[in-house]
Design a protein around this motif. Structure first.
Motif, PDB file in Angstrom:
ATOM      1  N   ASP A   1      83.926  32.333  35.419  1.00  0.00           N
ATOM      2  CA  ASP A   1      82.861  31.280  36.395  1.00  0.00           C
ATOM      3  C   ASP A   1      82.788  30.228  35.081  1.00  0.00           C
ATOM      4  O   ASP A   1      82.246  29.314  36.047  1.00  0.00           O
ATOM      5  N   GLN A   2      82.494  30.253  34.189  1.00  0.00           N
ATOM      6  CA  GLN A   2      82.696  29.072  32.637  1.00  0.00           C
ATOM      7  C   GLN A   2      83.534  28.323  33.263  1.00  0.00           C
ATOM      8  O   GLN A   2      83.485  27.138  33.203  1.00  0.00           O
TER       9      GLN A   2
ATOM     10  N   LYS B   1      85.657  27.952  35.756  1.00  0.00           N
ATOM     11  CA  LYS B   1      85.426  26.936  36.345  1.00  0.00           C
ATOM     12  C   LYS B   1      84.233  25.813  36.685  1.00  0.00           C
ATOM     13  O   LYS B   1      84.797  24.513  37.631  1.00  0.00           O
ATOM     14  N   ARG B   2      83.644  26.003  36.097  1.00  0.00           N
ATOM     15  CA  ARG B   2      81.956  25.558  36.163  1.00  0.00           C
ATOM     16  C   ARG B   2      82.228  24.334  35.412  1.00  0.00           C
ATOM     17  O   ARG B   2      82.374  23.256  35.940  1.00  0.00           O
TER      18      ARG B   2
ATOM     19  N   LYS C   1      82.727  20.124  37.245  1.00  0.00           N
ATOM     20  CA  LYS C   1      82.000  19.009  37.049  1.00  0.00           C
ATOM     21  C   LYS C   1      82.166  17.791  36.850  1.00  0.00           C
ATOM     22  O   LYS C   1      81.762  16.453  37.010  1.00  0.00           O
TER      23      LYS C   1
ATOM     24  N   GLU D   1      91.513  30.267  35.369  1.00  0.00           N
ATOM     25  CA  GLU D   1      89.535  30.529  36.669  1.00  0.00           C
ATOM     26  C   GLU D   1      89.841  32.032  37.193  1.00  0.00           C
ATOM     27  O   GLU D   1      89.200  32.628  37.742  1.00  0.00           O
TER      28      GLU D   1
ATOM     29  N   GLU E   1      83.550  21.066  27.446  1.00  0.00           N
ATOM     30  CA  GLU E   1      82.011  20.939  28.694  1.00  0.00           C
ATOM     31  C   GLU E   1      81.017  20.313  28.274  1.00  0.00           C
ATOM     32  O   GLU E   1      80.834  19.678  28.962  1.00  0.00           O
TER      33      GLU E   1
ATOM     34  N   ASP F   1      72.840  31.183  36.096  1.00  0.00           N
ATOM     35  CA  ASP F   1      73.233  30.280  36.966  1.00  0.00           C
ATOM     36  C   ASP F   1      72.093  30.256  38.196  1.00  0.00           C
ATOM     37  O   ASP F   1      71.514  30.852  39.051  1.00  0.00           O
TER      38      ASP F   1
END
Length: 339
Positions: free
Chosen positions: A74-75, A77-78, A82, A105, A122, A186
């Motif tokens: 999930d991280q 993908k995030r 962004k 992912e 990130e 989240d």
């Protein structure tokens, strides 16, 4: 979804779900997990399904990622979302194999080096250096588009410092580990979980705390990770998100729900959430919505006092209430008895 009983492939009878503590090896590391398997009641033969295999492997992968500080799917993908780029383009910019980012992912575990490379991306300033280094691999139009997005994020960092601090103070932990269901919290997803239940029932805060708990721990029980990334603490009234009061205050400041207050005949006050917008199902996987629906259907007509008593039967609460400890998903989710 994992069922307690299924038809046995070895007889005309049933097979029951069993669990045992086992050690699995992965990349020269040994990890202790709660292994799930079915046992044919007639022949006593053990077997698994694809769902059980995925659950067992997820437990191993979770511990490996946690041990080496690697990002979770999930991280991953995030981070890509962004910057608004495709998985293929992200792989090119970071110098990974063509399909690597997409596979990460989907759940494949990155090497320690690749995992840290993704985590470093990130930070928009770090990602900008990666982008410049890969300029020859990207068309001028794409390079300009991605560069503009990165610059916007860099400029927003200063403006977001206060908001980030508020979010940081909201959660007891901001980490993907056994106390957060191997999920990063989240806030948008958490707010929509509150909205989901508010659309279906009158969500008194005491009851909502338990609905959130059962959602996360049921998801972990069936899939090896939670939904919200929240950590839960065992208090007198049962398991609750560690900083639920501050969390609900922040949610009620948003646009999704209004917090309504009511005075009872005995002079006490209670509060619940009233929906303002529609639940955003696009934020969730299909199986996550299935879990939320199961929790909603199970407890829809349960009164707050009743669900408190139900939660008091859980070992997650019994074994942590005296010290009001944060509750481990890994140690207690597989022992849920109410659902």
């Amino acid at each position: 979804m994992i069922y307690e009983q299924i038809d046995s492939p070895f007889s005309e009878g049933q097979a029951s779900l069993n669990r045992k503590v086992s050690t699995f090896s992965f990349r020269k590391n040994d990890f202790e997990i709660t292994e799930h398997f079915y046992l044919c009641e007639e022949t006593q033969e053990e077997f698994t399904t694809s769902e059980l295999d995925a659950l067992n492997l997820n437990q191993v992968y979770n511990q490996y990622r946690d041990k080496y500080g690697l990002p979770f799917p999930d991280q991953i993908k995030r981070i890509r979302a962004k910057y608004d780029v495709s998985a293929l383009k992200m792989a090119e910019i970071l110098g990974l194999g063509a399909n690597s980012y997409r596979l990460y992912e989907q759940g494949e575990v990155p090497s320690v080096g690749n995992g840290r490379l993704i985590l470093n991306a990130e930070n928009p300033e770090t990602f900008k250096r990666d982008l410049i280094a890969s300029e020859e691999l990207i068309s001028p139009k794409e390079f300009q588009k991605i560069g503009q997005k990165v610059d916007e994020l860099i400029n927003l960092q200063e403006d977001n410092k206060y908001h980030d601090r508020v979010i940081y103070e909201l959660f007891e932990k901001i980490a993907s580990d056994q106390y957060t269901g191997y999920r990063l919290p989240d806030f948008e997803r958490i707010s929509n979980i509150v909205l989901f239940f508010s659309e279906r029932m009158q969500t008194w805060i005491t009851k909502l705390n338990k609905l959130m708990f059962y959602c996360d721990y049921l998801s972990f029980k069936n899939y090896g990770h939670g939904i919200s990334g929240l950590d839960y603490r065992a208090i007198k009234l049962g398991p609750v998100p560690s900083k639920f009061q501050k969390m609900y205050e922040l949610i009620s400041d948003g646009e999704l729900v209004n917090r309504e207050y009511m005075e009872f005949e005995n002079g006490n006050f209670g509060s619940y959430f009233k929906p303002c917008l529609t639940f955003n199902e696009s934020l969730f996987e299909e199986y996550e919505i299935e879990v939320m629906n199961m929790v909603s259907n199970t407890f829809k007509y349960t009164r707050p006092s009743e669900i408190i008593e139900i939660s008091h039967n859980e070992s997650a609460w019994k074994n942590n209430k005296d010290e009001q400890n944060i509750i481990s998903y890994k140690d207690y989710a597989f022992n849920l008895c109410a659902i």
